[in-house]
Write an enzyme that holds these catalytic residues in place. Structure first.
Site, mmCIF file in Angstrom:
data_model
loop_
_atom_site.group_PDB
_atom_site.id
_atom_site.type_symbol
_atom_site.label_atom_id
_atom_site.label_comp_id
_atom_site.label_asym_id
_atom_site.label_seq_id
_atom_site.Cartn_x
_atom_site.Cartn_y
_atom_site.Cartn_z
ATOM 1 N N ARG A 26 0.828 -1.210 0.000
ATOM 2 C CA ARG A 26 0.000 0.000 0.000
ATOM 3 C C ARG A 26 0.860 1.256 0.000
ATOM 4 O O ARG A 26 0.555 2.237 -0.698
ATOM 5 C CB ARG A 26 -0.917 -0.009 1.234
ATOM 6 C CG ARG A 26 -2.060 -1.007 1.080
ATOM 7 C CD ARG A 26 -2.614 -1.433 2.419
ATOM 8 N NE ARG A 26 -3.793 -2.282 2.267
ATOM 9 C CZ ARG A 26 -3.782 -3.558 1.870
ATOM 10 N NH1 ARG A 26 -2.635 -4.149 1.548
ATOM 11 N NH2 ARG A 26 -4.897 -4.243 1.779
ATOM 12 N N SER A 165 -11.176 -9.027 -0.462
ATOM 13 C CA SER A 165 -11.228 -7.613 -0.039
ATOM 14 C C SER A 165 -10.295 -6.765 -0.882
ATOM 15 O O SER A 165 -10.390 -5.534 -0.882
ATOM 16 C CB SER A 165 -10.845 -7.504 1.433
ATOM 17 O OG SER A 165 -9.448 -7.719 1.593
ATOM 18 N N SER A 191 -12.307 -10.572 5.124
ATOM 19 C CA SER A 191 -10.961 -9.968 5.206
ATOM 20 C C SER A 191 -11.001 -8.457 5.425
ATOM 21 O O SER A 191 -10.123 -7.734 4.979
ATOM 22 C CB SER A 191 -10.149 -10.286 3.935
ATOM 23 O OG SER A 191 -9.901 -11.661 3.820
ATOM 24 N N ASP A 305 -5.064 -15.670 6.072
ATOM 25 C CA ASP A 305 -3.683 -16.138 5.869
ATOM 26 C C ASP A 305 -3.170 -16.967 7.048
ATOM 27 O O ASP A 305 -2.116 -17.607 6.945
ATOM 28 C CB ASP A 305 -2.742 -14.945 5.620
ATOM 29 C CG ASP A 305 -3.051 -14.260 4.299
ATOM 30 O OD1 ASP A 305 -3.902 -14.770 3.538
ATOM 31 O OD2 ASP A 305 -2.449 -13.200 4.028
ATOM 32 N N LYS A 332 -6.570 -18.533 -2.809
ATOM 33 C CA LYS A 332 -5.239 -17.939 -2.592
ATOM 34 C C LYS A 332 -4.220 -18.564 -3.557
ATOM 35 O O LYS A 332 -4.587 -19.086 -4.590
ATOM 36 C CB LYS A 332 -4.818 -18.150 -1.139
ATOM 37 C CG LYS A 332 -5.813 -17.640 -0.121
ATOM 38 C CD LYS A 332 -5.923 -16.142 -0.152
ATOM 39 C CE LYS A 332 -6.930 -15.661 0.874
ATOM 40 N NZ LYS A 332 -7.284 -14.268 0.687
HETATM 41 O O1 LIG Z 1 -5.006 -6.730 0.837
HETATM 42 C C1 LIG Z 1 -4.103 -7.469 1.267
HETATM 43 O O2 LIG Z 1 -2.947 -7.043 1.529
HETATM 44 C C2 LIG Z 1 -4.409 -8.893 1.480
HETATM 45 C C3 LIG Z 1 -5.718 -9.317 1.613
HETATM 46 C C4 LIG Z 1 -6.095 -10.723 1.897
HETATM 47 O O3 LIG Z 1 -6.704 -11.250 0.741
HETATM 48 P P1 LIG Z 1 -8.309 -11.378 0.532
HETATM 49 O O4 LIG Z 1 -8.921 -10.055 0.747
HETATM 50 O O5 LIG Z 1 -8.413 -11.837 -0.894
HETATM 51 O O6 LIG Z 1 -8.803 -12.418 1.524
HETATM 52 C C5 LIG Z 1 -4.894 -11.589 2.270
HETATM 53 O O7 LIG Z 1 -5.221 -12.938 2.142
HETATM 54 C C6 LIG Z 1 -3.681 -11.274 1.426
HETATM 55 O O8 LIG Z 1 -2.570 -12.041 1.815
HETATM 56 C C7 LIG Z 1 -3.271 -9.835 1.578
HETATM 57 C C1 LIG Z 2 -2.824 -14.553 -0.227
HETATM 58 C C2 LIG Z 2 -1.630 -13.981 -0.061
HETATM 59 O O1 LIG Z 2 -1.117 -12.966 -0.813
HETATM 60 P P1 LIG Z 2 -1.595 -12.376 -2.211
HETATM 61 O O2 LIG Z 2 -3.089 -12.314 -2.193
HETATM 62 O O3 LIG Z 2 -0.963 -11.022 -2.273
HETATM 63 O O4 LIG Z 2 -1.048 -13.286 -3.276
HETATM 64 C C3 LIG Z 2 -0.762 -14.387 1.073
HETATM 65 O O5 LIG Z 2 0.261 -13.712 1.289
HETATM 66 O O6 LIG Z 2 -1.066 -15.363 1.773
#
Ligand SMILES: O=C(O)C1=C[C@@H](OP(=O)(O)O)[C@@H](O)[C@H](O)C1
Ligand SMILES: C=C(OP(=O)(O)O)C(=O)O
Length: 419
Positions: A26, A165, A191, A305, A332
């Protein structure tokens, strides 16, 4: 490469949690859209976050890499990339940069590795259309490669909240550089803490976000460049904390802030419920454990995660562990409910897969498992090795999010070797 983990008892010492992956993504992307220069201090330097840095460069943004990243903000004036943008394994970069690409003229193509080309995108592509952006899946199957035609002007749109999200974070980040955006989230909102982190960084860079009754509103505004320090990562720290909980010992983990907005900070409550002693300070946490754990029931709706970490701890615990609320763990790097279950079964664990989680009867033996190319599986399964001995195939993928994972684990006494 194989990561071999030997039985290791009584972990001790102090270790610093690595910088947050989500906050690094971000910070660099918002700094790239800001007016003026930003210093991103203590960024996570890992494959995924370098994908975000390189994607910003592809739009003509200058970033100087040193201990800090110096980002020369574009003020939203982005160049059309002169090639397709390859994002490796990083879902966050793919999602966040799709709306950003809507701010550039002409066409941008976003793609990545085999896993990334299976990550769902259709809800985001559909939500961008009413905002002026034509965005398509090249194969018309809702998956990358993604082709984005610039033209993001703003307006009202809606998106389902139950897939990722990251779609919501994506639209919010680009929104201030349009005529303004109203974004309605429909249905279950998974999320959510990650969207709170997005809003947190937007506000730090001087852009307010309003949220009420399921609708986000962002007015046209200017991101102001900033000196920004990235906090430590609770998801990565789940392996350090989980190691102490599983193997026993007494360890101080630094760079974990008590007032963090990261949803994955609930790992501390989970290991405490399983039997570890957790003492929190303002910027650190101390974990002590005998290594004896008991099963728990957890809902990972807001912290997907953590699924691999909690699943392996459950496999080491006495009794039953139930994980629920996390169907989105299936979208994922791998379908983590299915890949974790498959690898736990190889170690003799009795696992029942549920649509949104799993039930694990504690009792794992040592053996050999496969990471499936998923960084979180590679790291999580080391915790079983600390108690039972394990070899993890294709384990080098930890460098996606935690490049010095073996060094930091060895620093507190974990015995492991990468070959
Ligand atoms: O916005 C982010 O930095 C993330 C959001 C999450 O994903 P989802 O929103 O798809 O669950 C998480 O699983 C990912 O590792 C990082
Ligand atoms: C889901 C993950 O990351 P990304 O969505 O950025 O691939 C993660 O780090 O577990």
């Amino acid at each position: 490469m194989d990561l071999t983990v030997e039985k290791s008892g009584n972990l001790e010492g102090a270790v610093k949690a690595p910088p947050s992956k989500s906050y690094t993504h971000r910070a660099v992307i918002i700094a790239a859209l800001a007016e003026g220069v930003s210093e991103i201090r203590d960024p996570l330097i890992a494959e995924d976050t370098l994908s975000s840095l390189n994607a910003c460069r592809a739009f003509g943004v200058r970033v100087d890499e040193g201990d800090a990243w110096t980002v020369h903000g574009s003020g939203g004036e982005l160049e059309t990339p002169d090639d397709v943008i390859y994002l490796g394994n990083s879902g966050t970069t793919l999602r966040l940069m799709t709306s950003v690409a809507g701010l550039a003229e002409n066409y941008t193509v976003l793609t990545g590795d085999e896993s990334l080309r299976k990550r769902p995108m259709q809800p985001l592509l559909d939500a961008l259309r009413p905002l002026g952006v034509e965005a398509l899946s090249s194969r018309m199957n809702g998956l990358p490669p993604i082709i984005v035609r610039g033209g993001l002007r703003g307006g009202s749109t809606s998106i389902r909240g139950d897939v990722s999200s990251q779609f919501i974070s994506s639209i919010l980040i680009a929104a201030p550089l349009t005529d303004g955006v109203e974004l309605m989230v429909e249905g279950d909102f998974i999320s959510r803490p990650y969207v709170d982190m997005t809003v947190d960084v937007m506000e730090r860079f001087s852009v307010p976000v309003d949220y009420s009754e399921g609708i986000f509103r962002v007015e046209p505004a200017v991101y102001r460049g900033l000196d920004y320090t990235v906090e430590g990562d609770y998801s990565s720290a789940s392996y350090l904390a989980g190691a102490v909980a599983a193997a026993g010992g007494d360890v101080l983990i630094e760079n974990l802030f008590r007032d963090s907005r990261q949803g994955d900070r609930i790992i501390l409550e989970i290991i405490s419920d399983m039997g570890a002693e957790v003492r929190r300070g303002e910027d650190h946490v101390r974990i002590a454990s005998t290594g004896e754990l008991s099963g728990v029931s957890v809902n990972l709706h807001d912290a997907p995660d953590l699924l691999p970490t909690v699943a392996v701890l459950g496999a080491l615990a006495t009794g039953r562990t139930e994980i629920g609320g996390v169907e989105h763990a299936r979208y994922k790097e791998t379908d983590r409910i299915s890949t974790c279950a498959a690898e736990l079964r190889r170690l003799g664990v009795d696992v029942t897969e549920l649509p949104d989680g799993m039930i694990i009867e504690g009792g794992a033996s040592g053996g050999t498992v496969w990471s499936h190319g998923d960084h979180r599986l590679a790291m999580a399964f080391t915790l079983i090795g600390l108690r039972e001995g394990i070899t993890i195939r294709d384990a080098e993928v930890f460098s996606v999010s935690f490049p010095d994972f073996p060094e930091r684990m060895m620093q507190i006494g974990c015995r492991m070797n990468l070959s």
